[in-house]
Each structure stands twice: as C-alpha cells, then as structure tokens.
Design an enzyme around this catalytic site. Structure first.
Site, mmCIF file in Angstrom:
data_model
loop_
_atom_site.group_PDB
_atom_site.id
_atom_site.type_symbol
_atom_site.label_atom_id
_atom_site.label_comp_id
_atom_site.label_asym_id
_atom_site.label_seq_id
_atom_site.Cartn_x
_atom_site.Cartn_y
_atom_site.Cartn_z
ATOM 1 N N PHE A 138 -6.145 66.862 -16.410
ATOM 2 C CA PHE A 138 -5.539 68.004 -17.103
ATOM 3 C C PHE A 138 -5.607 67.762 -18.595
ATOM 4 O O PHE A 138 -5.143 66.737 -19.078
ATOM 5 C CB PHE A 138 -4.083 68.230 -16.675
ATOM 6 C CG PHE A 138 -3.508 69.457 -17.323
ATOM 7 C CD1 PHE A 138 -3.768 70.727 -16.822
ATOM 8 C CD2 PHE A 138 -2.734 69.355 -18.473
ATOM 9 C CE1 PHE A 138 -3.274 71.862 -17.440
ATOM 10 C CE2 PHE A 138 -2.229 70.493 -19.101
ATOM 11 C CZ PHE A 138 -2.504 71.747 -18.582
ATOM 12 N N ASP A 223 -6.957 60.881 -23.526
ATOM 13 C CA ASP A 223 -5.944 61.924 -23.657
ATOM 14 C C ASP A 223 -4.606 61.286 -23.296
ATOM 15 O O ASP A 223 -4.259 61.146 -22.123
ATOM 16 C CB ASP A 223 -6.279 63.089 -22.723
ATOM 17 C CG ASP A 223 -5.252 64.211 -22.821
ATOM 18 O OD1 ASP A 223 -4.175 63.996 -23.412
ATOM 19 O OD2 ASP A 223 -5.533 65.306 -22.294
ATOM 20 N N LYS A 252 3.115 66.055 -26.751
ATOM 21 C CA LYS A 252 4.356 65.977 -25.965
ATOM 22 C C LYS A 252 5.513 65.230 -26.649
ATOM 23 O O LYS A 252 6.238 65.835 -27.410
ATOM 24 C CB LYS A 252 4.051 65.449 -24.574
ATOM 25 C CG LYS A 252 3.222 66.470 -23.777
ATOM 26 C CD LYS A 252 3.415 66.405 -22.287
ATOM 27 C CE LYS A 252 2.921 67.698 -21.644
ATOM 28 N NZ LYS A 252 1.582 67.629 -21.065
HETATM 29 C C1 LIG Z 1 0.423 68.572 -21.302
HETATM 30 C C2 LIG Z 1 -0.906 67.995 -21.476
HETATM 31 C C3 LIG Z 1 -1.878 68.621 -22.293
HETATM 32 C C4 LIG Z 1 -1.656 69.966 -22.946
HETATM 33 O O1 LIG Z 1 -0.622 69.925 -23.883
HETATM 34 P P1 LIG Z 1 -0.038 71.306 -24.465
HETATM 35 O O2 LIG Z 1 0.909 70.854 -25.533
HETATM 36 O O3 LIG Z 1 0.616 72.018 -23.340
HETATM 37 O O4 LIG Z 1 -1.176 72.068 -25.008
HETATM 38 C C5 LIG Z 1 -3.092 67.987 -22.481
HETATM 39 N N1 LIG Z 1 -3.350 66.807 -21.889
HETATM 40 C C6 LIG Z 1 -2.451 66.188 -21.093
HETATM 41 C C7 LIG Z 1 -2.798 64.866 -20.485
HETATM 42 C C8 LIG Z 1 -1.211 66.758 -20.852
HETATM 43 O O5 LIG Z 1 -0.335 66.152 -20.042
#
Ligand SMILES: *Cc1c(COP(=O)(O)O)cnc(C)c1O
Length: 402
Positions: A138, A223, A252
């Site tokens: 994700f 990420d 986050k």
């Molecule tokens: C939540 C998340 C995103 C997206 O972040 P947003 O602030 O909602 O755009 C991208 N990568 C990972 C691994 C995430 O957990």
C-alpha cells in the site's frame, strides 16, 4: 451537535468515500478518545498510526499553540526556521542527507517516484523508469500511488493508470531478481506491509533486496510512512535490518497528529532534483514543522523507544496467551507496536464491532486480520485493558478455553 446530528449531516454533505463507524469522536487524551455521546474508548487505531504520542500530547499541543501565534504559513519562496530545524533533526537521525517536505504519505510516495525516475534518467538514460513494487503493498491514493500499490482493488475504475510499474510477491527475492529488466530504475517496499495485513519483511529478504539493488544499479525506496517514527520500536523500521534505503517516504506519525510528510534521500540521489523540479505549496510550513519537531523530539528522547519495545513485548506476550486460549486466533505477527492477529474465520468485523461496544477501537483488514496500532505511549496497563476486552469478545464470539 449531538452524535446523531453529526452522523446525519455527514451522510448528507460528505462524499461517500469512507465506511465510517457510527461514532463522532470529539475529544482525546493519551490512549483514550471520547465520542459525542460521552463514551470513552481505548484507541488502538490511533488515527491510523498517526497519533504515536497519543491524543493531545502536551508538548505537541504547546508547540502548535506557540507557532500558531507567531507564523502559520509563508510558502517555500522563503526560508522557514522550523522546517530547517526539522530537516536537520531527521537527517541527524537517519542515514540520509536531504529532506523534501510535503503533507501526506501519498505525496511523499509521489515525490519518491519522481525523484527515482529523474535520477535514473539523468544517470542511465531515458529508458530507465520502471519501479518494481510488492503485491499486497500500500502506497497511497494518488494515481501514481495506487499504481505503485500492488492491489487491484485500489486501481479498478481509475484506469488508465500511469505506466512504469511492475509487481512481485513480497518476501520472494528470486521473483524480484527475475523481474528486474532493462527499464527498471528502483524497487519500492514497505519494511512491514501495514494496510496489506501486517506482513513483516524477512531479514534475509530485505538485505538481499539491498544487495540486488546495489548489484543492478537500482534505487531502493522504502515506504516508511506507517513504519517510521518509532512505530516498530526503532526510529525507522529499516534499522532492524541493518540496511539503508536510497530514498525514504515518511508521514503518518511524523507530525504527532498534524498532517506532514517527508521524502529523504542520499545526497547523490537528492541532487537529481533541481530548483523547480518539485514543489508543494503547504509542504513544510511553519505550523506543520513545529508540530513535527515536538513529536520527533519526543520520540527521540532517551528511553522512549526502549519503553515502546517493553510495551510491545508485553502486548505480544498477552496476545500469545490469547492465541493459546482461542483457536480462532491463527497467527500473531508484527514489529514493535504494529501488530496483526490473523483469525481463521471471517469474524474480524464482528470482533471489531463487539470490541467497540466494550470500549476498544481496533482496525480490521479484510475479514480476518485484526490490526493494532496503539499510541506508542500506551501503558502496559492499557494494553492489559485492551487484551481483556478482546478476550471477552473472543470468548463470546467463538468460545474457547476459559
Ligand atoms: C498510509 C500509507 C500511505 C498513504 O499515506 P496518506 O497520508 O494517506 O496519503 C502510504 N504508504 C504507506 C505504507 C501507508 O501506510
């Protein structure tokens, strides 16, 4: 407004993008939140891993209050003191050299994709643009980020998707090696797949990916939007693996509840962005950076991460006991305070509902994976309270040994 009024007006005025619980949360403190009807909940969702310091951490609140009275926003046409301070704090605690600030995880991922492509084109030529990502990953909801995300359900209906992405099974080094081709410029992975169901990268795998990237001249993008900033018991999850990415996305927990994202990169890679190549109007504004400075400063204080690891160890122990008692709990996995419990029946939603009725908020992925992402400041007593609620719910739902 009453809770019912808030919910009714949400139905009337908001786009229906979210399946929401019938709760309007109006106040929070530490690991607890209260709804508009005055009910208290132990919050093991923590704003989807955002509220690492719990709700309304006094240091974050004070920093926001002070900065709000001084300067909210000025744009990146000017130098911004809190932005510089935050960049320095991150660089001093990462093995990377430069930072670009944005407002969300998807935006950080988007910037990572652009930087990787720009770097590869400058260094190797125009045919190097493809990014390999993992199935079940994700990476966010912008068009490039859903394309990077290896889950068709996030992509369907939004085609045509931008080209230049390819997917491989997670934790399968041979498949990755096989997938690298003449167009490949980078590999992008989460150290722990969070939204994908709490799947932790194997140590050999992530080390092997790093070595493969070095061997083939590929950039490794991590990420760490969900795993970064202490969530896994280290400041960055990749520290558990003894490797360093070339590019890293954060968001986050970074702002302690205030929206802020960041892209970090090695000097040589960061140099591919020249003035004008990338920008964000709000990115790194004074208020966001003041909040993040307070949040990151707190997480990096002596003893903070040690406490996170103690709490995480206690939580895992309590969940292992639950697993012994309730056969429906098939597996407990995770890293630090990013924890998943896979059930061997599609009762996740029901369990989550019953937990909510008993005052515990948790998250469910699909029908059978419970995800726990409590504030990093959660105490062992609060962990016990949460596990007791879960045990009572599992006993009522599935039976099991008393
Ligand atoms: C939540 C998340 C995103 C997206 O972040 P947003 O602030 O909602 O755009 C991208 N990568 C990972 C691994 C995430 O957990």
């Amino acid at each position: 407004m009453t809770q019912d009024e808030i919910i009714a007006q949400a139905d009337q005025y908001l786009m229906r993008t979210y399946g929401r619980f019938p709760l309007a949360l109006v106040r929070g403190k530490g690991a607890y939140v209260w709804d508009a009807a005055g009910n208290r909940y132990l919050d093991f969702v923590a704003g989807l891993a955002v509220n690492a310091l719990g709700h309304c951490h006094p240091r974050v609140v004070a920093a926001i209050r002070a900065q709000a009275g001084r300067l909210l926003h000025v744009s990146n046409l000017f130098h911004i003191e809190p932005q510089v301070q935050l960049a320095r704090l991150l660089v001093e605690n990462a093995a990377l050299d430069r930072v670009f600030f944005c407002n969300s995880g998807a935006e950080a991922v988007e910037a990572a994709i652009k930087l990787a492509r720009k770097y590869a084109k400058m260094r190797y030529g125009p045919e190097r643009y493809e990014i390999i990502t993992a199935l079940n990953s994700f990476h966010g909801r912008t068009l490039a980020a859903i394309t990077a995300t290896g889950q068709p359900k996030y992509q369907q209906g939004f085609e045509p998707l931008p080209p230049g992405f390819r997917y491989v099974p997670f934790n399968d080094l041979a498949a990755l090696r096989e997938a690298v081709g003449e167009h490949t410029c980078a590999v992008m992975l989460e150290p722990v797949q969070g939204e994908g169901g709490v799947h932790v990268a194997d140590t050999d795998y992530l080390r092997g990916v790093r070595a493969l990237c070095d061997e083939r001249g590929l950039l490794l993008i991590l990420d760490e939007v969900q795993t970064g900033c202490g969530r896994t018991g280290r400041f960055f999850a990749h520290e558990h693996y003894g490797i360093t990415p070339d590019i890293m996305a954060l968001a986050k927990a970074l702002g302690g509840g205030f929206p802020v994202g960041a892209l970090l990169a090695r000097e040589e890679v960061a140099a591919a962005f020249a003035p004008g190549d990338h920008a964000s109007t709000f990115g790194g504004n004074p208020l966001a950076c003041a909040a993040a400075l307070a949040a990151v400063g707190t997480i990096l204080e002596d003893g903070f991460l040690e406490q996170v690891n103690r709490t995480a160890g206690h939580f895992r122990l309590r969940l292992a006991q639950l697993q012994d008692r309730f056969p429906v709990v098939r597996e407990v996995r995770g890293l630090g305070l990013l924890v998943g419990a896979e059930l061997d029946a599609p009762v996740g939603r029901a369990v989550l509902e019953r937990c909510r009725e008993r005052g515990l908020l948790i998250n469910c992925i699909g029908d059978s994976i419970l995800r726990f992402i409590p504030p990093l400041v959660t105490t062992e007593k609060e962990v016990d309270a949460a596990v007791d609620i879960l045990a009572a719910v599992l006993a009522a739902e599935s039976g099991g040994k008393p």
